[in-house]
Design an enzyme around this catalytic site. Structure first.
Site, PDB file in Angstrom:
ATOM      1  N   SER A  19     -50.878   7.233 -77.727  1.00 47.23           N
ATOM      2  CA  SER A  19     -52.059   7.480 -76.890  1.00 47.23           C
ATOM      3  C   SER A  19     -51.719   8.212 -75.583  1.00 47.23           C
ATOM      4  O   SER A  19     -50.763   7.864 -74.879  1.00 47.23           O
ATOM      5  CB  SER A  19     -52.746   6.154 -76.552  1.00 47.23           C
ATOM      6  N   SER A  21     -54.026   8.340 -73.201  1.00 43.43           N
ATOM      7  CA  SER A  21     -54.992   7.828 -72.224  1.00 43.43           C
ATOM      8  C   SER A  21     -54.358   7.413 -70.891  1.00 43.43           C
ATOM      9  O   SER A  21     -54.924   7.727 -69.831  1.00 43.43           O
ATOM     10  CB  SER A  21     -55.781   6.658 -72.819  1.00 43.43           C
ATOM     11  N   LYS A  70     -63.052   0.318 -83.053  1.00 41.95           N
ATOM     12  CA  LYS A  70     -64.297   0.728 -82.369  1.00 41.95           C
ATOM     13  C   LYS A  70     -65.524  -0.028 -82.883  1.00 41.95           C
ATOM     14  O   LYS A  70     -66.447  -0.305 -82.126  1.00 41.95           O
ATOM     15  CB  LYS A  70     -64.509   2.239 -82.522  1.00 41.95           C
ATOM     16  N   ASN A  92     -66.091   2.944 -77.511  1.00 41.19           N
ATOM     17  CA  ASN A  92     -64.733   3.269 -77.040  1.00 41.19           C
ATOM     18  C   ASN A  92     -64.508   2.863 -75.585  1.00 41.19           C
ATOM     19  O   ASN A  92     -63.433   3.090 -75.048  1.00 41.19           O
ATOM     20  CB  ASN A  92     -64.418   4.755 -77.240  1.00 41.19           C
ATOM     21  N   GLY A 131     -68.625  16.895 -91.188  1.00 38.53           N
ATOM     22  CA  GLY A 131     -68.146  15.518 -91.186  1.00 38.53           C
ATOM     23  C   GLY A 131     -69.274  14.554 -90.872  1.00 38.53           C
ATOM     24  O   GLY A 131     -70.265  14.931 -90.221  1.00 38.53           O
ATOM     25  N   GLY A 133     -68.249  10.956 -90.393  1.00 35.36           N
ATOM     26  CA  GLY A 133     -67.536   9.719 -90.099  1.00 35.36           C
ATOM     27  C   GLY A 133     -67.829   9.253 -88.679  1.00 35.36           C
ATOM     28  O   GLY A 133     -68.831   9.653 -88.064  1.00 35.36           O
ATOM     29  N   GLY A 134     -66.931   8.426 -88.133  1.00 40.51           N
ATOM     30  CA  GLY A 134     -67.145   7.824 -86.811  1.00 40.51           C
ATOM     31  C   GLY A 134     -67.323   8.857 -85.708  1.00 40.51           C
ATOM     32  O   GLY A 134     -68.226   8.722 -84.867  1.00 40.51           O
ATOM     33  N   GLY A 249     -59.747  19.917 -79.791  1.00 40.75           N
ATOM     34  CA  GLY A 249     -60.391  18.757 -79.180  1.00 40.75           C
ATOM     35  C   GLY A 249     -59.672  18.148 -77.987  1.00 40.75           C
ATOM     36  O   GLY A 249     -60.039  17.053 -77.558  1.00 40.75           O
TER      37      GLY A 249
HETATM   38  P1  NDP Z   1     -63.420   9.053 -90.125  1.00 42.51           P
HETATM   39  O1  NDP Z   1     -62.341   8.523 -91.021  1.00 42.51           O
HETATM   40  O2  NDP Z   1     -64.440   8.110 -89.606  1.00 42.51           O
HETATM   41  O3  NDP Z   1     -64.215  10.227 -90.907  1.00 42.51           O
HETATM   42  C1  NDP Z   1     -63.504  11.210 -91.597  1.00 42.51           C
HETATM   43  C2  NDP Z   1     -64.451  12.344 -91.981  1.00 42.51           C
HETATM   44  O4  NDP Z   1     -63.655  13.426 -92.475  1.00 42.51           O
HETATM   45  C3  NDP Z   1     -65.441  12.000 -93.093  1.00 42.51           C
HETATM   46  O5  NDP Z   1     -66.614  12.742 -92.872  1.00 42.51           O
HETATM   47  C4  NDP Z   1     -64.694  12.477 -94.363  1.00 42.51           C
HETATM   48  O6  NDP Z   1     -65.568  12.833 -95.421  1.00 42.51           O
HETATM   49  C5  NDP Z   1     -64.039  13.736 -93.830  1.00 42.51           C
HETATM   50  N1  NDP Z   1     -62.836  14.148 -94.545  1.00 42.51           N
HETATM   51  C6  NDP Z   1     -61.640  13.512 -94.566  1.00 42.51           C
HETATM   52  N2  NDP Z   1     -60.743  14.227 -95.278  1.00 42.51           N
HETATM   53  C7  NDP Z   1     -61.383  15.339 -95.735  1.00 42.51           C
HETATM   54  C8  NDP Z   1     -60.983  16.464 -96.518  1.00 42.51           C
HETATM   55  N3  NDP Z   1     -59.748  16.582 -96.981  1.00 42.51           N
HETATM   56  N4  NDP Z   1     -61.887  17.424 -96.759  1.00 42.51           N
HETATM   57  C9  NDP Z   1     -63.149  17.309 -96.281  1.00 42.51           C
HETATM   58  N5  NDP Z   1     -63.595  16.271 -95.532  1.00 42.51           N
HETATM   59  C10 NDP Z   1     -62.714  15.293 -95.261  1.00 42.51           C
HETATM   60  O7  NDP Z   1     -62.640   9.803 -88.944  1.00 42.51           O
HETATM   61  P2  NDP Z   1     -63.187  10.077 -87.460  1.00 42.51           P
HETATM   62  O8  NDP Z   1     -64.599  10.496 -87.588  1.00 42.51           O
HETATM   63  O9  NDP Z   1     -62.869   8.930 -86.583  1.00 42.51           O
HETATM   64  O10 NDP Z   1     -62.262  11.301 -86.954  1.00 42.51           O
HETATM   65  C11 NDP Z   1     -62.488  12.630 -87.411  1.00 42.51           C
HETATM   66  C12 NDP Z   1     -61.641  13.616 -86.598  1.00 42.51           C
HETATM   67  O11 NDP Z   1     -62.072  13.650 -85.243  1.00 42.51           O
HETATM   68  C13 NDP Z   1     -60.146  13.271 -86.557  1.00 42.51           C
HETATM   69  O12 NDP Z   1     -59.415  14.494 -86.697  1.00 42.51           O
HETATM   70  C14 NDP Z   1     -59.938  12.699 -85.167  1.00 42.51           C
HETATM   71  O13 NDP Z   1     -58.609  12.916 -84.677  1.00 42.51           O
HETATM   72  C15 NDP Z   1     -60.970  13.531 -84.376  1.00 42.51           C
HETATM   73  N6  NDP Z   1     -61.402  12.885 -83.126  1.00 42.51           N
HETATM   74  C16 NDP Z   1     -61.138  13.511 -81.951  1.00 42.51           C
HETATM   75  C17 NDP Z   1     -61.560  12.986 -80.749  1.00 42.51           C
HETATM   76  C18 NDP Z   1     -61.245  13.686 -79.473  1.00 42.51           C
HETATM   77  O14 NDP Z   1     -61.471  13.115 -78.389  1.00 42.51           O
HETATM   78  N7  NDP Z   1     -60.764  14.923 -79.516  1.00 42.51           N
HETATM   79  C19 NDP Z   1     -62.322  11.710 -80.684  1.00 42.51           C
HETATM   80  C20 NDP Z   1     -62.566  11.132 -81.999  1.00 42.51           C
HETATM   81  C21 NDP Z   1     -62.109  11.707 -83.157  1.00 42.51           C
HETATM   82  P3  NDP Z   1     -66.079  11.745 -96.506  1.00 42.51           P
HETATM   83  O15 NDP Z   1     -67.228  11.023 -95.845  1.00 42.51           O
HETATM   84  O16 NDP Z   1     -66.511  12.573 -97.666  1.00 42.51           O
HETATM   85  O17 NDP Z   1     -64.922  10.847 -96.795  1.00 42.51           O
END
Ligand code: NDP
Length: 285
Positions: A19, A21, A70, A92, A131, A133-134, A249
């Site tokens: 981290s 941070s 989180k 967060n 995407g 996800g989170g 990012g």
């Molecule tokens: P999650 O695990 O919650 O979500 C992952 C997402 O990526 C899902 O939508 C998943 O799709 C998709 N995914 C994973 N692998 C693939 C692939 N090979 N091809 C296509 N889609 C894929 O992760 P987070 O949302 O927490 O994090 C996502 C990114 O954001 C990371 O790279 C993280 O480092 C970055 N991040 C950066 C921050 C910053 O401050 N710069 C803050 C928070 C996150 P599916 O639903 O189909 O599985």
């Protein structure tokens, strides 16, 4: 002469060694003339609640929360959540107020702060969010609030994109905003976009996305939430498609920390010098 004990802050995750941070918050503190201590805490996977309770019981002032806690932080603070935290269902940032635990999600505020720094918050623009996800959940409300005309969410699993777009439409309605929400799989994204944000974790695995070629208009900004010493696979993909406005990012990371700092200390800091220092840090082997 008695020395003042600094206020205590920390980031909690598992793992946590990587981290940045503490580095970021110490630089903000220096800028703001605030004396604080900011640590990394690796909570046991089955001991997050105890770690948080113990930290605040011992007089700690504020916590940042990272993977994989989180959602648990959301459950702990669910009685006192900020709007972004409630919408993201993931937290967060935690702090105590009048003896109650409060929480919010500053990822979206951090992204918006960085997009403003890059001169890319334009009301009426068309945004593509890759995407569901989170991280994607955390930025939907701030993106809608930025006044964009359209927000299209595309995900490998199109059902998750649809659910998030429906959630976003409901949010837009409840906030009286007229942003149009839509969704698709990654291979069926229509049109071209002013701002394309990669919120998938594909770059983390060193993978590029199977995207249609027409997405990247030459004037677009391609933004990857992931960051690193080298351009990410998504940034390389956008570059190969002729995009010249590119960002990773790192600015969002510093931006979300700045938003947490503002919640805790009531002070707005300048992210620019901290981003430069961190970029240098990343480039130093
Ligand atoms: P999650 O695990 O919650 O979500 C992952 C997402 O990526 C899902 O939508 C998943 O799709 C998709 N995914 C994973 N692998 C693939 C692939 N090979 N091809 C296509 N889609 C894929 O992760 P987070 O949302 O927490 O994090 C996502 C990114 O954001 C990371 O790279 C993280 O480092 C970055 N991040 C950066 C921050 C910053 O401050 N710069 C803050 C928070 C996150 P599916 O639903 O189909 O599985």
């Amino acid at each position: 002469m008695a020395t003042l004990t600094p206020s205590r802050y920390a980031v909690v995750g598992h793992p946590i060694a990587h981290s940045l941070s503490p580095l970021i918050h110490q630089q903000f503190a220096k800028q703001a003339g605030i004396h604080l201590q900011y640590d990394k805490i690796c909570a046991p996977l089955d001991g997050f609640t105890h770690t948080v309770t113990d930290f605040f019981a011992q007089g700690g002032k504020g916590l940042n929360i990272t993977v994989p806690f989180k959602e648990q932080a959301y459950d702990l603070a669910r009685e006192h959540l900020g709007d972004n935290g409630r919408c993201a269902t993931a937290i967060n940032t935690l702090w105590m107020h009048n003896g109650q635990l409060h929480g919010d999600n500053t990822d979206g505020a951090g992204l918006l702060l960085d997009l403003k720094r890059l001169g890319h918050v334009n009301p009426g623009q068309r945004i593509l969010l890759l995407g569901a996800g989170g991280a994607a959940k955390g930025v939907v409300l701030p993106l809608i609030n930025s006044g964009c005309a359209q927000l299209h969410i595309a995900n490998r699993n199109p059902e998750r994109a649809k659910q998030l777009a429906t959630h976003g439409s409901n949010l837009a309605l409840s906030y009286g905003l007229d942003t149009q929400l839509s969704s698709s799989g990654l291979d069926a994204i229509p049109g071209s976009w002013d701002l394309i944000i990669n919120a998938t974790s594909a770059s983390l695995a060193g993978q590029s996305l199977a995207l249609p070629h027409h997405l990247f208009s030459p004037q677009a900004l391609a933004y990857d939430m992931m960051y690193g010493a080298q351009p990410t696979p998504f940034i390389q993909q956008a570059q190969a498609a002729g995009v010249t406005k590119l960002a990773d990012g790192l600015g969002m990371l510093v931006g979300q920390a700045a938003a947490s700092f503002s919640i805790w200390h009531g002070v707005h800091v300048n992210t620019e010098p901290v981003i430069s220092a961190l970029r240098q840090h990343l480039l130093t082997p």
